[in-house]
Design an enzyme around this catalytic site. Structure first.
Site, PDB file in Angstrom:
ATOM      1  N   HIS A   1      35.246  43.486  37.703  1.00 20.59           N
ATOM      2  CA  HIS A   1      34.295  42.698  36.926  1.00 20.59           C
ATOM      3  C   HIS A   1      34.005  41.389  37.670  1.00 20.59           C
ATOM      4  O   HIS A   1      34.884  40.811  38.309  1.00 20.59           O
ATOM      5  CB  HIS A   1      34.876  42.394  35.543  1.00 20.59           C
ATOM      6  CG  HIS A   1      33.897  41.761  34.613  1.00 20.59           C
ATOM      7  ND1 HIS A   1      32.834  42.450  34.095  1.00 20.59           N
ATOM      8  CD2 HIS A   1      33.799  40.493  34.137  1.00 20.59           C
ATOM      9  CE1 HIS A   1      32.127  41.653  33.326  1.00 20.59           C
ATOM     10  NE2 HIS A   1      32.688  40.445  33.333  1.00 20.59           N
TER      11      HIS A   1
ATOM     12  N   ASP B   1      36.438  47.914  36.324  1.00 23.23           N
ATOM     13  CA  ASP B   1      35.978  47.006  35.270  1.00 23.23           C
ATOM     14  C   ASP B   1      36.141  47.692  33.913  1.00 23.23           C
ATOM     15  O   ASP B   1      35.622  48.798  33.714  1.00 23.23           O
ATOM     16  CB  ASP B   1      34.509  46.659  35.505  1.00 23.23           C
ATOM     17  CG  ASP B   1      33.973  45.616  34.540  1.00 23.23           C
ATOM     18  OD1 ASP B   1      34.710  45.200  33.617  1.00 23.23           O
ATOM     19  OD2 ASP B   1      32.807  45.215  34.714  1.00 23.23           O
TER      20      ASP B   1
ATOM     21  N   SER C   1      27.522  40.169  32.924  1.00 20.08           N
ATOM     22  CA  SER C   1      28.569  40.173  31.901  1.00 20.08           C
ATOM     23  C   SER C   1      27.964  39.871  30.524  1.00 20.08           C
ATOM     24  O   SER C   1      27.076  40.576  30.075  1.00 20.08           O
ATOM     25  CB  SER C   1      29.669  39.179  32.296  1.00 20.08           C
ATOM     26  OG  SER C   1      30.823  39.353  31.522  1.00 20.08           O
TER      27      SER C   1
END
Length: 360
Positions: free
Chosen positions: A294, A264, A166
């Site tokens: 995600h 995501d 991320s």
């Protein structure tokens, strides 16, 4: 166009229990410290069962006179290498403002165990208290430290990689740019797990349009607030260390392995970056996981989720494949010398027999 998969049932069940199945919407009204506690409370309370040979906590010198806490994992049962084990410097996720060593303990143990890498997890400075580029420079400093201290750690200086998930994936990619541009360590690999690669306020990918208000775990507004916390001025969002998809050059960067997830909002920007690397002759592999959201790899720390297990195994395979094998002491040159000796000996025998009629 590939047919959409349903949300992975194991992941869906976990998200339902965690009340994350619906879009999280806007988190800007929640105090940062409360969000940090929620993040660390969820993942930092995990008691990992992944075996390790050793774990040590240290602090190293930061770029601004600050101290950077790091955690070093030596893998259990790793096959010894003459030059030492490869090293992965890991930058955690958390939107640039959350996350810590404890929240990523299980994931780092797992990465080291499956890949046979020494893993160094970096507790870099967080926004908004520490604005860009503080956290980025901390991770670069930790990468340089890993390179300089590789031998003392039992590692191979020629096999230092960087990775993250991320926001940490974004920072890891930026570290590769810094290493290239500042003539720093020559990195062996970059591992980018569903990375944030472009500021949402300036660019909106198709996956962000499709999932930014509907997908579990992460929303468009959360991405916007992450970047708002990170920078002191809106113009800084266009820095090539933040807006990596539009950096002037991605040439001469280390080989990349990029993971994305079907549901995501960040999916397309990670895949765009992978494609751009590939087009610029950077060895790159990218894999999209159907039915995943995600942070699906991180969620594997909380429960047995097969898509998370599979993704981690795939990452570990890519990491192992990136390691240059140590040369066999009986390399090609050695074999050629042996062959030449044998030919010479046989030639002498043939000549002797031709001259005398007797074998040697």
């Amino acid at each position: 166009m590939a047919e959409e998969m349903e949300l992975d049932p194991q992941l869906k069940a976990l998200l339902e229990v965690a009340n994350l199945l619906n879009s999280p919407g806007d988190d800007s009204g929640i105090p940062d410290e409360e969000l940090r506690q929620q993040f660390s409370g969820a993942f930092g309370s995990v008691t990992s069962k992944i075996p390790v040979a050793s774990i040590s906590n240290q602090t190293i010198q930061g770029p601004d006179g600050n101290k950077i806490p790091i955690r070093i994992y030596h893998p259990a049962d790793a096959k010894p290498r003459k030059k030492g084990l490869p090293i992965l410097v890991f930058c955690h996720g958390g939107g640039f403002f959350a996350g810590d060593l404890n929240a990523y303990d299980d994931l780092c143990r797992n990465l080291g165990h499956l890949s046979a890498y020494i893993v160094i997890s970096v507790d870099y400075r967080l926004a908004p208290e520490h604005k860009f580029p503080a956290g980025h420079l901390d991770c670069y400093a930790a990468t340089k430290w890993a390179f300089d201290n590789a031998v003392a750690l039992g590692g191979d200086q020629t096999q230092v990689a960087v990775g993250g998930d991320s926001a940490g994936g974004s920072i890891a990619a930026a570290v590769c740019h810094l290493a290239r541009d500042m003539k720093g360590p020559k990195l062996a690999m970059q591992v980018l797990l569903y990375p944030m690669m472009q500021p949402t306020a300036h660019y909106e990918s198709e996956s962000m349009k499709e999932f930014g208000t509907t997908a579990p775990v992460l929303s468009k507004r959360m991405c916007e607030t992450a970047y708002e916390r990170l920078v002191a001025t809106p113009e800084e969002q266009r820095s090539e260390l933040i807006d990596l998809n539009h950096a002037p050059s991605v040439k001469n960067l280390p080989p990349a392995y990029v993971v994305t997830a079907e549901y995501d909002p960040l999916r397309d920007e990670g895949e765009y970056y992978a494609a751009r690397l590939f087009k610029n002759n950077v060895p790159t592999k990218a894999k999209r996981y159907g039915g995943a959201t995600h942070s699906f790899i991180l969620f594997g720390s909380l429960a047995e989720i097969q898509c998370s297990v599979r993704a981690l195994e795939d990452v570990a395979i890519a990491m192992r494949q990136a390691v240059k094998e140590e040369k066999d002491p009986w390399d090609a040159r050695s074999y050629m010398m042996i062959a030449a000796t044998v030919v010479a000996f046989l030639s002498v025998k043939v000549y002797h027999y031709y001259q005398t009629g007797n074998a040697l």
